[in-house]
Design an enzyme around this catalytic site. Structure first.
Site, PDB file in Angstrom:
ATOM      1  N   GLU A 134     -11.093  -3.873   1.647  1.00  0.00           N
ATOM      2  CA  GLU A 134     -11.257  -4.114   0.283  1.00  0.00           C
ATOM      3  C   GLU A 134     -11.136  -5.645  -0.014  1.00  0.00           C
ATOM      4  O   GLU A 134     -10.217  -6.172  -0.881  1.00  0.00           O
ATOM      5  CB  GLU A 134     -10.102  -3.352  -0.583  1.00  0.00           C
ATOM      6  CG  GLU A 134     -10.083  -1.791  -0.147  1.00  0.00           C
ATOM      7  CD  GLU A 134      -8.765  -0.920  -0.765  1.00  0.00           C
ATOM      8  OE1 GLU A 134      -7.996  -1.806  -1.409  1.00  0.00           O
ATOM      9  OE2 GLU A 134      -8.861   0.219  -0.842  1.00  0.00           O
ATOM     10  N   GLU A 154     -12.952   8.045   3.588  1.00  0.00           N
ATOM     11  CA  GLU A 154     -11.567   8.272   2.941  1.00  0.00           C
ATOM     12  C   GLU A 154     -12.008   9.276   2.179  1.00  0.00           C
ATOM     13  O   GLU A 154     -11.370   9.550   0.865  1.00  0.00           O
ATOM     14  CB  GLU A 154     -10.834   7.031   2.453  1.00  0.00           C
ATOM     15  CG  GLU A 154     -10.589   5.927   3.244  1.00  0.00           C
ATOM     16  CD  GLU A 154      -9.890   5.063   2.951  1.00  0.00           C
ATOM     17  OE1 GLU A 154      -8.975   5.049   1.857  1.00  0.00           O
ATOM     18  OE2 GLU A 154      -9.774   3.723   3.142  1.00  0.00           O
TER      19      GLU A 154
HETATM   20  C1  XIL Z   1      -2.965   4.997   1.124  1.00  0.00           C
HETATM   21  C2  XIL Z   1      -2.197   5.839   1.724  1.00  0.00           C
HETATM   22  O1  XIL Z   1      -2.793   7.112   1.908  1.00  0.00           O
HETATM   23  C3  XIL Z   1      -0.753   6.203   1.189  1.00  0.00           C
HETATM   24  O2  XIL Z   1       0.091   6.899   2.120  1.00  0.00           O
HETATM   25  C4  XIL Z   1      -0.197   4.668   1.111  1.00  0.00           C
HETATM   26  O3  XIL Z   1       1.140   4.770   0.363  1.00  0.00           O
HETATM   27  C5  XIL Z   1      -1.229   3.621   0.420  1.00  0.00           C
HETATM   28  O4  XIL Z   1      -2.394   3.686   1.280  1.00  0.00           O
HETATM   29  N1  XIL Z   1      -7.452   2.884   0.425  1.00  0.00           N
HETATM   30  C6  XIL Z   1      -7.359   2.697   1.593  1.00  0.00           C
HETATM   31  C7  XIL Z   1      -6.130   3.559   2.498  1.00  0.00           C
HETATM   32  O5  XIL Z   1      -7.963   1.990   2.444  1.00  0.00           O
HETATM   33  O6  XIL Z   1      -5.586   2.707   3.288  1.00  0.00           O
HETATM   34  C8  XIL Z   1      -5.065   3.930   1.243  1.00  0.00           C
HETATM   35  O7  XIL Z   1      -4.220   4.768   1.912  1.00  0.00           O
HETATM   36  C9  XIL Z   1      -5.949   4.537   0.094  1.00  0.00           C
HETATM   37  C10 XIL Z   1      -7.002   3.710  -0.674  1.00  0.00           C
END
Ligand code: XIL
Length: 361
Positions: free
Chosen positions: A160, A266
């Protein structure tokens, strides 16, 4: 047995003709997602160490052949103080994977969120120099990627880094202190530590034209400069309203044209409208519903069906699809006062209708 199978098949045909969602013949129920997609790409899931020891553990082994630590390998959980690492959670995920012959996808080595505050400060509490920060980044990446060398097939190296507004780079401690240099450096450090791991740049909203253009530009620049990058991770935190088939295909085509592998890293499909992860549009309050309504179920299964059709179409370019969490029992999208239902398994860990759409091809 033969007779039974015939009855199930005939039943399935009759149900389809009656317009009822397709269900597999009984003989198929030992199969998991990973088996249906064996000839396509690995199917992964983000996990917590606790889940591996509970009921979810069995489901994970049956359905998935790749896992990612939801949080345990991020910088702050893993490296809470300059001279202290906390390995227990990450190591337990690694051990589970090895015991069960599951591949591990590493997430992540450098991100603006879940980065420890000490990383950017000197002992007087001032921001460190660019040299110091890059040295710390190098130490972190070298330590983590070396520990799991040869055991992680792909790493999200930088997560990101592109801005959601009209600027190019996201404003973060990394970009404030190093400019854009932390990105190329992170890939160099990771490659030096584990030369065989596939290295990814990972981001969200990759189907929005403006952000897609910026990510493309970043990736092209890295490739032109000879930075060791192998792929782009498209997070795929989607909703029942987005992305469209056209935008999704366009993203795959554009990023593939750079010669990069594509992984959906994701995946979840929020049942609420909104661009990203079900967040509310323009911060406007919508009606808060906590129920998984038949309309949501229908919209969601259509979206899942469409995105997997596209994934299969581009199987040559796609080297992995990972879901973000196991089931609707626990998902990071719960919260803000409402429950979400973004995954293929319900809170009882049973496949939802959308599951059968994904495996029916
Ligand atoms: C999220 C997790 O799922 C949560 O448990 C945590 O509190 C915050 O991060 N993008 C990403 C992930 O790359 O690492 C994130 O994961 C969700 C958004």
């Amino acid at each position: 047995m033969y007779k039974k199978t015939l009855i199930y098949c005939a039943g399935a045909v009759a149900l389809c003709m009656a317009g009822v969602a397709w269900r597999p013949a009984r003989i198929d129920t030992d199969k998991g997602l990973k088996d249906y997609y064996k000839k396509y790409f690995p199917i992964g899931v983000a996990v917590t160490p606790r889940e591996l020891k509970s009921e979810e553990g069995k489901l994970i082994v049956k359905e998935f052949n790749s896992i990612t630590a939801e949080n345990a390998m991020k910088m702050a959980p893993l490296h809470p103080e300059e001279n202290r690492y906390y390995w227990n959670d990450a190591d337990s995920i690694m051990a589970f994977a090895q015991r069960n012959h599951i591949k591990v996808r590493g997430h992540n080595l450098c991100w603006h969120a879940q980065a420890p505050a000490w990383m950017f400060k000197d002992s007087a509490g001032n921001d460190v120099s660019k040299e110091v920060l890059l040295k710390r980044l190098k130490d972190h990446i070298t330590t983590v990627a070396s520990r799991y060398k040869g055991k992680i097939y792909a790493w999200d190296v930088v997560n990101e880094a592109i801005a959601d507004d009209t600027t190019f780079l996201r404003k973060s401690k990394w970009s404030q202190i190093t400019g854009q240099d932390f990105i190329a450096k992170a890939f160099e450090y990771a490659h030096a530590a584990d030369p065989k791991a596939a290295l990814f740049y990972n981001d969200y909203n990759t189907e929005q034209p403006a952000k897609r253009e910026k990510i493309y530009k970043l990736l092209k620049g890295l490739l032109d400069a000879g930075v060791p990058i192998n792929g782009v991770g498209l997070q795929a935190h989607w909703s029942v309203n987005n992305p469209s088939r056209e935008e999704l295909e366009k993203s795959i085509q554009m990023f593939s044209s750079l010669g990069l592998q594509i992984q959906f890293t994701e995946l979840d499909i929020s049942v609420y409208s909104g661009r990203q992860g079900g967040q509310l549009i323009n911060g406007q309050q919508q009606q808060v519903k906590s129920e998984f309504t038949p309309e949501m179920e229908q919209q969601q299964l259509e979206k899942y069906k469409m995105v997997f059709e596209v994934f299969r179409k581009y199987r040559k370019n796609i080297t992995g699809v990972t879901f973000w969490n196991v089931s609707d029992r626990y998902t990071w999208l719960n919260g803000r006062g409402r429950k979400n239902y973004p995954l293929l398994f319900n809170a009882d860990l049973q496949p939802k209708k959308a599951y059968w759409e994904v495996v029916n091809f």
